[in-house]
Motif scaffolding. Structure first.
Motif, PDB file in Angstrom:
ATOM      1  N   THR A 135      -3.771   2.860  -6.971  1.00 45.34           N
ATOM      2  CA  THR A 135      -2.784   3.605  -7.093  1.00 45.34           C
ATOM      3  C   THR A 135      -2.524   4.255  -5.728  1.00 45.34           C
ATOM      4  OG1 THR A 135      -2.063   5.662  -8.226  1.00 45.34           O
ATOM      5  CG2 THR A 135      -4.420   5.351  -7.726  1.00 45.34           C
ATOM      6  N   ASN A 136      -1.230   4.480  -5.374  1.00 42.02           N
ATOM      7  CA  ASN A 136      -1.014   5.099  -4.036  1.00 42.02           C
ATOM      8  C   ASN A 136      -0.890   6.558  -4.159  1.00 42.02           C
ATOM      9  OD1 ASN A 136      -0.179   4.890  -1.167  1.00 42.02           O
ATOM     10  ND2 ASN A 136       1.800   5.194  -2.010  1.00 42.02           N
ATOM     11  N   THR A 137      -1.151   7.246  -5.361  1.00 38.48           N
ATOM     12  CA  THR A 137      -1.039   8.669  -5.749  1.00 38.48           C
ATOM     13  C   THR A 137      -1.745   9.614  -4.437  1.00 38.48           C
ATOM     14  OG1 THR A 137      -1.621  10.501  -7.211  1.00 38.48           O
ATOM     15  CG2 THR A 137      -3.405   8.829  -6.801  1.00 38.48           C
ATOM     16  N   SER A 138      -0.829  10.558  -4.216  1.00 35.40           N
ATOM     17  CA  SER A 138      -1.454  11.500  -3.114  1.00 35.40           C
ATOM     18  C   SER A 138      -2.144  12.764  -3.686  1.00 35.40           C
ATOM     19  CB  SER A 138      -0.199  11.876  -2.151  1.00 35.40           C
ATOM     20  OG  SER A 138       0.833  11.914  -2.611  1.00 35.40           O
ATOM     21  N   SER A 139      -2.180  12.817  -5.005  1.00 37.59           N
ATOM     22  CA  SER A 139      -2.821  14.054  -5.389  1.00 37.59           C
ATOM     23  C   SER A 139      -3.668  13.929  -6.730  1.00 37.59           C
ATOM     24  CB  SER A 139      -1.796  15.374  -5.591  1.00 37.59           C
ATOM     25  OG  SER A 139      -0.697  14.941  -6.544  1.00 37.59           O
ATOM     26  N   ILE A 142      -8.284  10.017  -8.962  1.00 39.15           N
ATOM     27  CA  ILE A 142      -8.614   8.587  -9.075  1.00 39.15           C
ATOM     28  C   ILE A 142      -9.353   8.171 -10.227  1.00 39.15           C
ATOM     29  CG2 ILE A 142      -9.470   6.447  -7.982  1.00 39.15           C
ATOM     30  CD1 ILE A 142      -6.707   7.761  -6.622  1.00 39.15           C
ATOM     31  N   THR A 143     -10.282   9.097 -10.443  1.00 36.57           N
ATOM     32  CA  THR A 143     -11.404   9.049 -11.626  1.00 36.57           C
ATOM     33  C   THR A 143     -10.627   9.009 -12.749  1.00 36.57           C
ATOM     34  OG1 THR A 143     -13.251   9.854 -10.193  1.00 36.57           O
ATOM     35  CG2 THR A 143     -13.528   9.912 -12.839  1.00 36.57           C
ATOM     36  N   PHE A 155     -10.809  -0.262 -10.205  1.00 36.22           N
ATOM     37  CA  PHE A 155      -9.807   0.342 -10.017  1.00 36.22           C
ATOM     38  C   PHE A 155      -9.929   1.179  -8.684  1.00 36.22           C
ATOM     39  CE2 PHE A 155      -7.169   4.203 -10.371  1.00 36.22           C
ATOM     40  CZ  PHE A 155      -5.768   3.714 -10.733  1.00 36.22           C
ATOM     41  N   ILE A 156      -9.072   1.470  -7.539  1.00 38.04           N
ATOM     42  CA  ILE A 156      -9.381   2.216  -6.408  1.00 38.04           C
ATOM     43  C   ILE A 156      -8.207   2.886  -6.092  1.00 38.04           C
ATOM     44  CG2 ILE A 156      -8.857   0.165  -4.904  1.00 38.04           C
ATOM     45  CD1 ILE A 156     -11.433   1.219  -3.342  1.00 38.04           C
ATOM     46  N   GLY A 157      -8.238   3.909  -5.334  1.00 40.76           N
ATOM     47  CA  GLY A 157      -7.078   4.727  -4.756  1.00 40.76           C
ATOM     48  C   GLY A 157      -6.686   3.819  -3.328  1.00 40.76           C
TER      49      GLY A 157
END
Ligand code: NAD
Length: 303
Positions: A135-139, A142-143, A155-157
């Motif tokens: 995922t490219n989330t910025s906030s 990730i867990t 799964f990884i950021g």
């Protein structure tokens, strides 16, 4: 030793584990970040499937990539033939089933936790069990996002920076469940697409925004306290610290509403008053002075 073409700048050798390398990348979201990620993956020789919710969004994403590559051709940084070859490697679609067999899928949809959880859950129902997810989330944690999938260890950021084709960094974020193998594959992928990776633990703001955003917030405190003018604060950080842009001009570029919500996430996430948003930041947002996008922030921008 057998060698195979693995995109510009890299020949993969059979004995390097070529089979394990990522060849096809799915991207969810064709917006600012999604189309940038699609461009750098295709430019590195990977096959890309870019998915969005409407034909209009998909076409906007594809034409942004086309325009960006065209600028490289005009600057003689890419040949017209290479531009065509890169574009051919990107399939734009609204059909998420096209992602089923990708080696890696990167979620880059709108920043909304509920939406991202739904996208990931729906995706896992049809995705090949061997596919890596990012995922490219910025906030968002990730867990937490990993826990919504059927493969939390894979799964990884992958936090890219805007504009993706220009910024050298890829910040990798390991959730509590991310395996060493997934991390190693993500590091390899970063190299493959020409980025320098750093790795952070899952925590509000990860590493880069954790440092950057409080620095900007502190600049707003300094302005509010009359320590120096906006121009002087920005000149100080540019000329004295070699920053390419001053913190207040950067806040205007990012958007003051975004800055405020990031500081609120930190304040709540760490439960520590050192992250409280500067009152002037809140005032500016209440006034609708959001920076460049509204024409007024710490500086005025012509209409
Ligand atoms: P954006 O608004 O430009 O693009 C988001 C895209 O996601 C839109 O085209 C939207 O139609 C699409 N989308 C929404 N729901 C979808 C679904 N169910 N399936 C497929 N597509 C869907 O946003 P952006 O700036 O590209 O941000 C995307 C992600 O990247 C966010 O998580 C954001 O936090 C992160 N990010 C943004 C920046 C930045 O500077 N913009 C930097 C780093 C990370």
């Amino acid at each position: 030793m057998q060698e195979q073409w693995a995109g510009p700048g890299r020949l993969a050798r059979k004995d390097e584990g070529y089979e394990a390398m990522i060849q096809t990348v799915g991207i969810i979201g064709a917006g600012t970040m999604g189309n940038g990620i699609a461009q750098i993956c295709a430019a590195a020789g990977l096959s890309v499937v870019m998915v969005d919710i409407s034909d209009a969004a998909v076409n906007r994403g594809l034409s942004t990539v086309g325009g960006s590559l065209e600028r490289l051709v005009k600057k003689e940084k890419m040949s017209a033939a290479d531009r065509e070859a890169v574009l051919k490697r990107i399939t734009g679609t609204t059909d998420r089933a096209r992602l089923t067999d990708c080696d890696l899928v990167i979620e880059a949809a709108t920043e909304n936790e509920e939406l991202k959880v739904k996208i990931l859950k729906d995706l896992c129902a049809t995705l090949s069990p061997r596919t890596l997810l990012a995922t490219n989330t910025s906030s968002i944690s990730i867990t937490k996002l990993a826990a919504a999938t059927d493969r939390p260890d894979r799964f990884i950021g992958m936090h890219f920076f805007n504009p993706v084709p220009v910024m050298a960094l890829l910040e990798l974020i390991r959730g509590l469940q991310t395996s060493d193998d997934t991390h190693a594959k993500a590091l390899d992928f970063a190299k493959r697409v020409g980025k320098v990776a750093i790795t952070a633990k899952n925590s509000p703001g990860f590493a880069v925004n954790r440092i950057l955003c409080p620095m900007i917030n502190e600049a707003i405190f300094a302005l509010q306290e009359g320590i120096a003018t906006a121009e002087e604060i920005d000149a100080g950080m540019k000329l004295g610290c070699n920053h390419p842009i001053g913190p207040l001009a950067l806040a205007d570029l990012v958007g003051l509403d975004t800055m405020l919500s990031v500081m609120e996430v930190f304040y709540k996430g760490f439960n520590d008053p050192k992250y409280r948003p500067a009152p002037l930041l809140r005032e500016m947002v209440d006034a609708g002075h959001l920076g460049r996008k509204t024409g007024q922030g710490f500086y005025a921008y012509g209409t």
